[in-house]
Design an enzyme around this catalytic site. Structure first.
Site, PDB file in Angstrom:
ATOM      1  CG  ASP A 133       0.417  17.390   4.126  1.00 19.25           C
ATOM      2  OD1 ASP A 133       0.543  17.292   3.178  1.00 19.25           O
ATOM      3  OD2 ASP A 133      -0.223  17.708   4.846  1.00 19.25           O
ATOM      4  CD  GLU A 184       4.991  16.414   3.068  1.00 20.06           C
ATOM      5  OE1 GLU A 184       5.927  17.232   2.902  1.00 20.06           O
ATOM      6  OE2 GLU A 184       3.805  15.493   4.274  1.00 20.06           O
TER       7      GLU A 184
END
Length: 484
Positions: free
Chosen positions: A234, A263
């Site tokens: 993340d 990400e």
């Protein structure tokens, strides 16, 4: 399984009933049958409360086992449920991918006093004050866990910033002052807002040696405890590149077959390529550029030039590093990065990632099962099942593109020795049209039909291997031999 495909097995508005891990375990066999080879599971860690989707991370060692933040289970279930879901996936040949949130911590247990500078939110390099004293919720002692698995406690000096001053009851962006403090180096994080090291909550300082050592210890515990075989990382553009590259390299020494993707939310191919190089290609990245193209194409309709649909995308330049996707939990309606691909374009968009050989496609739970509530959307399961079937059996051999009209493009897959069937894909973002395609003389005389059921025509391949394949307006057709 020949063609790898990921499913992101959650969406933002799932009910907080702590039953999701059980639903996933029950669904594992079905997911295997439709061609899913990896499942990206939502964050399994105790967050700020039962309703937290999982990104307000409180305790990485609590997988739904301890009474903390008002609950034992997480939004998705208990630790035992999580481990059972992982085992169910592995028993059906599916690789479980854990969502790893390292950037920040939330919901501290104790107030601590320390010095900060208040920073300009739009230019994090600019201080708006001299150092002064505040109090922040930066003491993490995890009283509910009672030092089980780890006795490491977090304190203010393990962070480099926060967004709430409890002493003066003010919000802002505060950079913590102290030895070796400050944001990550400019060349290590995204440069938006001057320096995008700080994102939210209590921002972890990856320059602190105790933090680095602790997170590696946690990685070993987590991999040994859960048996997951992959990480989704993340918010990596807010974390030091050097730390992330080193962390994943270390994780791969513990789990050599570990697959990881990050990400890196940046719609700029040059910056994305530089990041991949800076992290030594230790992990792949989600293809934000392609997603934004799909979003724009769905917004603009016939005004969008489909011949440019892959321009500026990671899958066009570095397909081996690209995780392609149509939608995710951040882009769905009502979210911070909302860029929802319109429903009419969804089947076309999925055709563009599932029926091509480049990239690793990811199917979104909300698109497969639908979304309920204020931001409801329909299920595209019928279309996705067909596209996934075609991906498993037809996306092989030579891929030939016919990107020669702004509103109607096509490509063919010739097949290979193990998968000798050919496929023709035609799509339109305007009125009904057709594409004349070369299917090869081996297909001469064969009858092709639209497996997606959009066109009722039957197309006979001519003696020279060519044929004209129709497509309905604003639609996609996938043509395969009728007898198969």
């Amino acid at each position: 399984m020949d063609k790898h495909t990921i499913m992101q097995y959650f969406e933002w508005y799932l009910p907080a009933d702590s039953q999701h891990w059980k639903r996933l375990a029950e669904d594992a066999e079905h997911l295997s049958q439709i061609g899913i080879g990896m499942v990206w599971m939502p964050p399994a860690f105790k967050a700020t409360g039962l309703n937290d989707v999982g990104y307000g991370i409180y305790d990485l060692y609590d997988l739904g086992e301890f009474d903390q933040k008002g609950t034992i289970p997480t939004k998705y279930g208990t630790k035992d449920d999580y481990l059972e879901a992982i085992q169910a996936l592995k028993q059906h040949g599916i690789r479980p991918i854990a969502d790893i949130v390292l950037n920040h911590k939330a919901g501290g247990d104790e107030l601590e006093t320390f010095q900060v500078r208040k920073m300009n939110p739009t230019n994090r390099q600019e201080a708006l004050s001299e150092p002064y004293e505040i109090q922040g919720w930066t003491g993490f002692t995890f009283p509910g866990r009672q030092k089980q698995y780890s006795d490491f406690n977090w304190h203010w000096y393990h962070f480099d910033g926060l967004d709430y001053d409890a002493l003066h009851e003010e919000t802002g962006i505060y950079q913590i002052v102290g030895d070796n403090k400050g944001w990550a180096d400019q060349n290590q994080v995204d440069t938006e807002n001057g320096n995008y090291d700080y994102l939210m909550f209590d921002d972890i300082d990856f320059k602190h040696p105790d933090v680095v050592a602790h997170l590696k210890e946690w990685a070993q515990w987590f991999l040994e405890t859960t048996g997951v075989t992959g990480f989704r990382l993340d918010a990596v553009k807010h974390i030091s590149e050097d730390f992330m590259a080193d962390f994943i390299a270390y994780a791969k020494t513990l789990q050599p077959e570990l697959y990881a993707f990050g990400e890196f939310w940046k719609d700029d191919i040059d910056t994305t390529l530089r990041y991949l190089d800076g992290t030594n290609y230790q992990y792949d990245l989600v293809d934000v550029g392609l997603h934004m193209n799909l979003y724009q194409a769905s917004q603009n309709g016939a005004d969008y030039d489909l011949t440019t649909i892959f321009d500026g995308s990671l899958v066009q330049i570095k397909p081996q590093s690209s995780v392609t996707f149509v939608e995710n939990h951040d882009t769905q309606a009502g979210q911070a990065l909302q860029s929802k691909v319109e429903d009419w374009f969804k089947p076309i968009a999925y055709g563009l990632i599932l029926l091509r050989q480049e990239g690793l496609p990811c199917v979104f739970y909300g698109d497969y099962y639908g979304i309920e509530g204020d931001f409801a959307q329909p299920s595209f399961q019928e279309d996705l099942d067909k596209l996934l079937y075609l991906r498993q059996h037809y996306v092989y051999g030579q891929q030939t593109d016919y990107f020669d009209h702004p509103n109607c493009i096509a490509w063919t897959q010739s097949g290979d020795e193990e998968h000798p069937q050919s496929l023709a894909v035609v799509l339109s973002n305007s009125e009904a049209g057709w594409k004349r395609l070369d299917m090869g003389t081996l297909n001469a005389g064969k009858t092709f039909v639209d497996y997606l059921g959009r066109c009722a025509d039957k197309i006979v391949i001519e003696e020279d291997g060519w044929a004209s394949f129709p497509v309905q307006g604003g639609s996609i057709s996938a043509w395969i031999e009728e007898s198969i």
